[in-house]
Every structure is written in C-alpha cells, then in structure tokens.
Design a protein around this motif. Sequence first.
Motif, PDB file in Angstrom:
ATOM      1  N   ILE A 134       0.848  -1.207   0.000  1.00  0.00           N
ATOM      2  CA  ILE A 134       0.000   0.000   0.000  1.00  0.00           C
ATOM      3  C   ILE A 134       0.880   1.252   0.000  1.00  0.00           C
ATOM      4  CG2 ILE A 134      -1.748   1.307   1.291  1.00  0.00           C
ATOM      5  CD1 ILE A 134      -2.651  -1.506   2.469  1.00  0.00           C
ATOM      6  N   SER A 135       1.912   1.247   0.851  1.00  0.00           N
ATOM      7  CA  SER A 135       2.746   2.454   0.968  1.00  0.00           C
ATOM      8  C   SER A 135       3.562   2.693  -0.300  1.00  0.00           C
ATOM      9  CB  SER A 135       3.653   2.360   2.200  1.00  0.00           C
ATOM     10  OG  SER A 135       4.455   1.211   2.160  1.00  0.00           O
ATOM     11  N   GLU A 136       4.034   1.627  -0.922  1.00  0.00           N
ATOM     12  CA  GLU A 136       4.761   1.746  -2.195  1.00  0.00           C
ATOM     13  C   GLU A 136       3.823   2.285  -3.281  1.00  0.00           C
ATOM     14  OE1 GLU A 136       7.437   1.607  -5.240  1.00  0.00           O
ATOM     15  OE2 GLU A 136       7.997   1.173  -3.145  1.00  0.00           O
ATOM     16  N   HIS A 137       2.615   1.734  -3.312  1.00  0.00           N
ATOM     17  CA  HIS A 137       1.633   2.071  -4.336  1.00  0.00           C
ATOM     18  C   HIS A 137       1.232   3.556  -4.282  1.00  0.00           C
ATOM     19  CE1 HIS A 137      -1.691   0.793  -7.082  1.00  0.00           C
ATOM     20  NE2 HIS A 137      -2.337   1.788  -6.510  1.00  0.00           N
ATOM     21  N   TYR A 138       1.104   4.099  -3.064  1.00  0.00           N
ATOM     22  CA  TYR A 138       0.586   5.468  -2.904  1.00  0.00           C
ATOM     23  C   TYR A 138       1.665   6.483  -2.545  1.00  0.00           C
ATOM     24  CZ  TYR A 138      -4.067   3.399  -3.182  1.00  0.00           C
ATOM     25  OH  TYR A 138      -5.173   2.738  -3.617  1.00  0.00           O
ATOM     26  N   LYS A 139       2.932   6.118  -2.716  1.00  0.00           N
ATOM     27  CA  LYS A 139       4.013   6.998  -2.236  1.00  0.00           C
ATOM     28  C   LYS A 139       4.037   8.361  -2.924  1.00  0.00           C
ATOM     29  CE  LYS A 139       7.497   5.005  -5.304  1.00  0.00           C
ATOM     30  NZ  LYS A 139       8.671   4.109  -5.393  1.00  0.00           N
ATOM     31  N   ASN A 140       3.542   8.439  -4.174  1.00  0.00           N
ATOM     32  CA  ASN A 140       3.564   9.729  -4.883  1.00  0.00           C
ATOM     33  C   ASN A 140       2.242  10.489  -4.805  1.00  0.00           C
ATOM     34  OD1 ASN A 140       6.257   9.379  -5.709  1.00  0.00           O
ATOM     35  ND2 ASN A 140       5.582   8.023  -7.365  1.00  0.00           N
ATOM     36  N   TYR A 141       1.328   9.977  -3.992  1.00  0.00           N
ATOM     37  CA  TYR A 141       0.032  10.651  -3.841  1.00  0.00           C
ATOM     38  C   TYR A 141       0.197  11.904  -2.985  1.00  0.00           C
ATOM     39  CZ  TYR A 141      -3.260   7.515  -6.159  1.00  0.00           C
ATOM     40  OH  TYR A 141      -3.984   6.824  -7.102  1.00  0.00           O
ATOM     41  N   PRO A 142      -0.737  12.871  -3.123  1.00  0.00           N
ATOM     42  CA  PRO A 142      -0.619  14.114  -2.345  1.00  0.00           C
ATOM     43  C   PRO A 142      -0.615  13.845  -0.843  1.00  0.00           C
ATOM     44  CG  PRO A 142      -2.693  14.070  -3.608  1.00  0.00           C
ATOM     45  CD  PRO A 142      -1.889  12.901  -4.039  1.00  0.00           C
ATOM     46  N   GLU A 143      -0.126  14.842  -0.106  1.00  0.00           N
ATOM     47  CA  GLU A 143       0.058  14.638   1.337  1.00  0.00           C
ATOM     48  C   GLU A 143      -1.254  14.567   2.112  1.00  0.00           C
ATOM     49  OE1 GLU A 143       0.857  19.384   2.348  1.00  0.00           O
ATOM     50  OE2 GLU A 143       2.482  17.932   2.538  1.00  0.00           O
ATOM     51  N   ASN A 144      -2.387  14.952   1.478  1.00  0.00           N
ATOM     52  CA  ASN A 144      -3.648  14.829   2.214  1.00  0.00           C
ATOM     53  C   ASN A 144      -4.287  13.440   2.081  1.00  0.00           C
ATOM     54  OD1 ASN A 144      -4.185  15.569  -0.458  1.00  0.00           O
ATOM     55  ND2 ASN A 144      -6.140  16.542   0.043  1.00  0.00           N
ATOM     56  N   LEU A 145      -3.512  12.460   1.599  1.00  0.00           N
ATOM     57  CA  LEU A 145      -3.876  11.056   1.757  1.00  0.00           C
ATOM     58  C   LEU A 145      -3.170  10.558   3.013  1.00  0.00           C
ATOM     59  CD1 LEU A 145      -5.205   8.407   0.733  1.00  0.00           C
ATOM     60  CD2 LEU A 145      -3.063   7.930  -0.466  1.00  0.00           C
TER      61      LEU A 145
END
Length: 410
Positions: free
Chosen positions: A107-118
């Motif tokens: 999960i953390s690898e998958h969403y690492k480039n998502y905005p900081e409000n995730l």
Amino acid sequence: MRRGINIGNALDAPEEGAWGVYIKDEYFSIIREAGFDTVRIPIRWSAHADSNPPYNIDEKFFSRVDHVVNEALKQNLTTIINIHHYGEIMQDPMGQKDRFIALWRQISEHYKNYPENLYFELLNEPHGALTSDLWNKFLAEAINIIRETNPTRKIIVGPAGWNSIPKLNELVIPRNDENIIVTFHFYTPFEFTHQGAEWVNPSPPVGREWLGTREEQEQIRNELDMAVQWSLKHGNIPLFLGEFGAYSKADMNSRVRWTYFVAREAEARNIPWCYWEFCSGFGAYDPIKEEWIPELLNALIPKTKMYYVSAETEYGNISGSGWYYEGTYATIQLNETEIGFLVLNVFDHFEGLKPKDRVVDERTVEVYVDGARRIVAVWRKDYSRLILLIIFIIAISVAIILLHKKHDHH
C-alpha cells in the motif's frame, strides 16, 4: 482535518456492495458541499490479498481503491485509508504478522507519490488476541516499512481494545516522528449507541434514550478528558476521533442530542472527528432518497443560531421535532388525544412550555425557539369506561340473582 465522515460498509464489506453500500463518485462532492473536509474510507484488504507469501493484493481491487481515493482527493478532502475488518489478525496475530506488514509494504509503495492529504491508518480496532504488547511491536514495524517510501506522510494509529480511550495508556508510539496522529473511537454509552445492533451479542435492548442530563454529559466529558490528558503527557501528540455514532434503532431525538454533544465536545478540545457513518445503519445520508437526513447533518455541522426542538410522546404520534432558527416558532402536534378501549390513555398537557409559547388547540402548540427545547406530551389513565362496564356487569348480576330469588319464591 476538522469534520469528517466514514464511508462505511462499502470497501470494508467482504465484497463492495455486499452490505448494501457501493461508493458512487458523487458521494464525495455531496460530502464536501455539506461542509465536511475529511473522509475515512475503511478497506478490507485482507479479503483481496493472497493468504500465502508474498501476499499480493489483487490488482483489480487496487485500481478500484485508486478510483475512490482519486475521487475523494479531487474534492480536496483529507482522505484516510486503513486496514479494516482484518479478523484473522485478531485471532492469530503471530500467524498474520508477515501478511500485515506485506500489505503495508504494498500500500505504501503504491501510494508513495500521492498528495500529502492522503493519510494511512494502520489497523482498525485491534482487539482479541492482538494485545497491546503485540500491537506495539506490529505498529512499530509497519511504521518503519511505510517510512521507507513515505517519510513524511501522516500515519494514524490507535490503541488495542477496539481503539478505546482507556487503552491509550498501553499504546507505545515511536519517538521523534511528528507525522503520527493517535486515533480513538467513541461509542459511550454503548447501551445507547448500539441498542438493537444485530452484530452485537447480546444486543443491548432498544428504548434507551439519551437526554443530555448532567450525569450523561459528565460521562462523555470525563472520557474525552482522559484522551486529552494522555496526549498532554505524550508531548501533545495530535488526537483524532475516528469513529462515533448512534445506531438507527435509537430514537432520532436522542441520536441528535448525543451526536451534537459529542461533536461539540471534541471540537472544544481541538480534536478532529469522523462520524460513523455516511449512508448505512448509522447513516447521516439517505441513499434511497439521495438526500441528507437533516436532523443528523445539522447535529454534525450546525448552522448559526439554529436549535433543536424535540417533541416526545409515550402514546400516539407527535410531529414537530427538528432544527429551527432562533426567533421562529415550531409547531408541535399530537395525532390523537385519546388512545385505548376500556382503559383510555388521555392526553393531559404538554410539559416544557414557556411563557412565549402559544397553545393553538387541545393537541397543538407553537413553541418559541430561543434555544434547544424539549416538549413532552403527558398522558393520564382514564378508567371511567372500565368502571362503567364493571358497574353494568354488577348491576346485571344483581338483577339476575334477584330474578332467580323471585323465581325460587314462586
């Protein structure tokens, strides 16, 4: 984060839709426009990942979660994803530990480039065999894994014992990580919030009210203060009320009072909150009518100078409960004033009236709104029909006896 709502019973069901909720894209704009700034999306990853190493998460499920998260972020909502309803880890923590860590690695690898409000929330309501001691070890490892790819993302973590406030004292948080938020859940008093809940065994009986008495308010304030004290003792660590709500089997007047009180008390302590939940058994939104339930929405996000008037009766039906602006009148009306056959329940008077209120007729009053008001219909028993019947029966009996005696004399 200030005011949020959980989209429960959807991605946390065994399959999305299995519990009656499928997340529609427009839900996020509806939530945003109502005044919420945060959404918590409970997710049952364990139902969509292999049981054997490397515990791969199903790609189709990942892309569905991506879609939902993107829709939430599009509305500029702080978006929380968690691991929810991971029953296996509660029964066999050691047997599931590697899988739990592997889920977070993916999960953390998958969403690492998502905005900081995730935001990431590690695990909903650890309980059962997942004791505080074990959970403290698991959470430290999971945080380390997440930090490899997400060095500054907000991570939410709560205590064992179903994220309960008393268990905060057993929670150990890694030091020197200022991007950790501590969550707790709040359903006090449980006998009120979970009355008639089918998944609770034994289910608390239906009919428990919450009137906001001094004792009832103190119980809630004291528990919230325990959380604040814990936070102060731990370097003022940010708190988050991740779930609170009262099930729909409770009466609406009590639900409104309790929900409003808990939300305002959390805000008074600068604790952001997330109501449980959007559109299911505790829901503040009606998915069939496609509209908010105004009583609950206003309890969560109150309008200025608006107050709740509750109209209550033991017999018959009464109308007029709702939110009203200060200086207006609320019309309260009983549908009938006599109920019963032999023993009548007769409406006597309305309790809770003030000088500015107006009596319209024997079953209707107009209540002047100058604050929260509670109007109760008071009934009395009328035994006159029963007494008449008894007198009639006695008279007939006496007449029959006299007739018999007369007959016997002849």
